[in-house]
Design a protein around this motif. Sequence first.
Motif, PDB file in Angstrom:
ATOM      1  N   LEU A  60       0.826  -1.212   0.000  1.00  0.00           N
ATOM      2  CA  LEU A  60       0.000   0.000   0.000  1.00  0.00           C
ATOM      3  C   LEU A  60       0.859   1.261   0.000  1.00  0.00           C
ATOM      4  N   LEU A  61       1.951   1.243   0.759  1.00  0.00           N
ATOM      5  CA  LEU A  61       2.822   2.422   0.829  1.00  0.00           C
ATOM      6  C   LEU A  61       3.522   2.690  -0.501  1.00  0.00           C
ATOM      7  N   PHE A  62       4.030   1.652  -1.131  1.00  0.00           N
ATOM      8  CA  PHE A  62       4.807   1.845  -2.362  1.00  0.00           C
ATOM      9  C   PHE A  62       3.933   2.066  -3.591  1.00  0.00           C
ATOM     10  N   ARG A  63       2.674   1.647  -3.525  1.00  0.00           N
ATOM     11  CA  ARG A  63       1.762   1.903  -4.641  1.00  0.00           C
ATOM     12  C   ARG A  63       1.008   3.214  -4.487  1.00  0.00           C
ATOM     13  N   GLY A  64       1.234   3.935  -3.397  1.00  0.00           N
ATOM     14  CA  GLY A  64       0.569   5.213  -3.184  1.00  0.00           C
ATOM     15  C   GLY A  64      -0.915   5.082  -2.900  1.00  0.00           C
ATOM     16  N   LYS A  65      -1.314   3.959  -2.292  1.00  0.00           N
ATOM     17  CA  LYS A  65      -2.731   3.710  -2.018  1.00  0.00           C
ATOM     18  C   LYS A  65      -3.205   4.375  -0.734  1.00  0.00           C
ATOM     19  N   VAL A  66      -2.249   4.916   0.036  1.00  0.00           N
ATOM     20  CA  VAL A  66      -2.591   5.590   1.299  1.00  0.00           C
ATOM     21  C   VAL A  66      -1.985   6.988   1.287  1.00  0.00           C
ATOM     22  N   GLY A  67      -2.178   7.762   2.351  1.00  0.00           N
ATOM     23  CA  GLY A  67      -1.735   9.153   2.362  1.00  0.00           C
ATOM     24  C   GLY A  67      -0.234   9.332   2.285  1.00  0.00           C
ATOM     25  N   ILE A  68       0.527   8.301   2.651  1.00  0.00           N
ATOM     26  CA  ILE A  68       1.986   8.321   2.519  1.00  0.00           C
ATOM     27  C   ILE A  68       2.360   7.519   1.274  1.00  0.00           C
ATOM     28  N   HIS A  69       3.239   8.082   0.435  1.00  0.00           N
ATOM     29  CA  HIS A  69       3.681   7.386  -0.791  1.00  0.00           C
ATOM     30  C   HIS A  69       5.196   7.220  -0.746  1.00  0.00           C
ATOM     31  N   LEU A  70       5.633   5.971  -0.578  1.00  0.00           N
ATOM     32  CA  LEU A  70       7.061   5.685  -0.568  1.00  0.00           C
ATOM     33  C   LEU A  70       7.541   5.317  -1.971  1.00  0.00           C
ATOM     34  N   THR A  71       8.791   5.665  -2.274  1.00  0.00           N
ATOM     35  CA  THR A  71       9.418   5.289  -3.533  1.00  0.00           C
ATOM     36  C   THR A  71      10.788   4.693  -3.228  1.00  0.00           C
ATOM     37  N   VAL A  72      11.318   3.941  -4.199  1.00  0.00           N
ATOM     38  CA  VAL A  72      12.653   3.369  -4.027  1.00  0.00           C
ATOM     39  C   VAL A  72      13.674   4.481  -3.827  1.00  0.00           C
ATOM     40  N   GLU A  73      13.506   5.574  -4.556  1.00  0.00           N
ATOM     41  CA  GLU A  73      14.399   6.725  -4.415  1.00  0.00           C
ATOM     42  C   GLU A  73      14.345   7.281  -2.998  1.00  0.00           C
ATOM     43  N   GLY A  74      13.138   7.307  -2.434  1.00  0.00           N
ATOM     44  CA  GLY A  74      12.958   7.861  -1.102  1.00  0.00           C
ATOM     45  C   GLY A  74      13.559   7.015   0.007  1.00  0.00           C
ATOM     46  N   LEU A  75      13.888   5.739  -0.312  1.00  0.00           N
ATOM     47  CA  LEU A  75      14.485   4.860   0.686  1.00  0.00           C
ATOM     48  C   LEU A  75      15.999   5.009   0.772  1.00  0.00           C
ATOM     49  N   LYS A  76      16.584   5.717  -0.195  1.00  0.00           N
ATOM     50  CA  LYS A  76      18.037   5.881  -0.178  1.00  0.00           C
ATOM     51  C   LYS A  76      18.462   6.721   1.023  1.00  0.00           C
ATOM     52  N   PRO A  77      19.657   6.441   1.552  1.00  0.00           N
ATOM     53  CA  PRO A  77      20.109   7.171   2.753  1.00  0.00           C
ATOM     54  C   PRO A  77      20.093   8.683   2.563  1.00  0.00           C
ATOM     55  N   ASP A  78      19.488   9.367   3.524  1.00  0.00           N
ATOM     56  CA  ASP A  78      19.471  10.828   3.558  1.00  0.00           C
ATOM     57  C   ASP A  78      20.154  11.212   4.870  1.00  0.00           C
ATOM     58  N   TRP A  79      21.501  11.325   4.823  1.00  0.00           N
ATOM     59  CA  TRP A  79      22.269  11.437   6.053  1.00  0.00           C
ATOM     60  C   TRP A  79      21.937  12.669   6.890  1.00  0.00           C
ATOM     61  N   PRO A  80      21.722  13.835   6.293  1.00  0.00           N
ATOM     62  CA  PRO A  80      21.330  14.986   7.133  1.00  0.00           C
ATOM     63  C   PRO A  80      20.016  14.736   7.882  1.00  0.00           C
ATOM     64  N   PHE A  81      19.072  14.087   7.175  1.00  0.00           N
ATOM     65  CA  PHE A  81      17.805  13.824   7.849  1.00  0.00           C
ATOM     66  C   PHE A  81      17.937  12.674   8.843  1.00  0.00           C
ATOM     67  N   TYR A  82      18.752  11.664   8.504  1.00  0.00           N
ATOM     68  CA  TYR A  82      19.014  10.591   9.454  1.00  0.00           C
ATOM     69  C   TYR A  82      19.556  11.164  10.761  1.00  0.00           C
ATOM     70  N   LYS A  83      20.414  12.184  10.630  1.00  0.00           N
ATOM     71  CA  LYS A  83      20.987  12.801  11.820  1.00  0.00           C
ATOM     72  C   LYS A  83      19.887  13.388  12.707  1.00  0.00           C
ATOM     73  N   ARG A  84      18.885  14.012  12.074  1.00  0.00           N
ATOM     74  CA  ARG A  84      17.772  14.580  12.848  1.00  0.00           C
ATOM     75  C   ARG A  84      16.923  13.477  13.484  1.00  0.00           C
ATOM     76  N   ILE A  85      16.706  12.376  12.730  1.00  0.00           N
ATOM     77  CA  ILE A  85      15.941  11.256  13.282  1.00  0.00           C
ATOM     78  C   ILE A  85      16.680  10.657  14.480  1.00  0.00           C
ATOM     79  N   PHE A  86      18.004  10.498  14.345  1.00  0.00           N
ATOM     80  CA  PHE A  86      18.777   9.942  15.449  1.00  0.00           C
ATOM     81  C   PHE A  86      18.752  10.866  16.662  1.00  0.00           C
TER      82      PHE A  86
END
Length: 466
Positions: A221-247
Amino acid sequence: MRREVEAMRDQIVGGPIVKTLIVLAYPLIINQLVQVLYNLTDTYWLGKLGREELAAPGTAWPLVWFFMAIGMGFATAGFAFVSQYVGAREYEKANRAAGALYSLMMLFAIGVGVFGVLSAPYLLKFMNVSDTVYPYALNYTRVIFAGIPFAFTLFAFNFLLRAIGDTKTPVKINIATVLLNLALDPFLIFGWGPFPELGVIGAAVATMFSNSLGSLFGGYLLFRGKVGIHLTVEGLKPDWPFYKRIFRVGIPSSVGSSTTALGFVILTRIIFTLGGQFGEADVAFATYSITNRLTNFMFAFSDGISMAMGTMVGQTVGAKLYERAKTIAEKTMAINFAILSVGTLLFAFFRVEIFSFFINDPAIIAESAKVVKYFSASLPFFGIFSAVNNVFQSSGHTKKSMLLSILRLWGLRLPLSYGLGILVRDTSGMWLGMGLSNVLGAVVALAWFLTGSWMERIIEEPASAS
């Protein structure tokens, strides 16, 4: 889907508080009740095998919870970011935060699963699990750890959709997985029909298989955009600045959750130890296991309302409506206290009938009288503690949540439970210590909440240090 998320957001930050709370809470309450139904059914079937088999899941879950709690801290951070981005109408940033959280949870869960399977024997020995319960607990624990990656990603799915105000979709999936679990339990435990007789392992296999299917469908459901959140393979790639905020936000929550879970590992050791000193260890822990199932039923209502409150607080803080967020939290605390007070009275009046339903063991029923006398009255206060803890987490002030959780368990529950148990030389002291930790923890939590120090967003740069 964006229009639906926007409409829900407007209701959360500007609509009638109690009505919106109910709209968000009722699917979560149903979900919690279904989860409790599974736990009760699991306990019922395993009780048919004996008190040792009944105690096995209760022994295993503090260990599983400890490792899951580390990852769940990051899920909490992801929830805070996503809900506040939605509250601030920054929807693309919400999707990016969701993708970072999902990939992080997936990688972490694989490591936890491998470690848990290998380390289970040593961890159970540390808990001082009795020799009669140990073999059942070991088999159950290893199967559950093997399914951890699916459990983690299913949790991530639930957190993400709850953050945007969609409490119905996760519930539908969770109900389906629990019903499948319920159906499989007796077949795999007792070997009905063509299925092998697996005993305690059968209960664990049913749980793992059901969670796996739910996780795969949630990911679809998430990867097909069937719900309010839409995940993509591109969006799963490491985002180190944001990872830092999550950590930064997630590590205090992970520490708080994991130290709480570790505290329950220690509490399990205390129960087995004091139960063995002043009676029968298996009786004390089986009574504790059944009590947990019963209190989980009561908390299904208050937890559902608290989780709905978390969505409202997160988005309202994101919109900088801090006084509204405070009012939402106060009304939630009052509702929770009332619900748990009624539940406690019912628990006390029908204690014998309830415990006899699970296992007709005179020793366990006698021990349950101590639970009602020394512990049950504290449950409404835990509703207040839980709500405040949820406010701190949902607003992203995870250090406060961490300190609060550590105080209740390590500062109050463990020393009081063990100390009073030794002092009065009876398990009644242990139950009294547990009860006092809920009451005193609630007093501290409420006082801290009223200072208003949590009324600040974390999505702005520089973000609050919480």
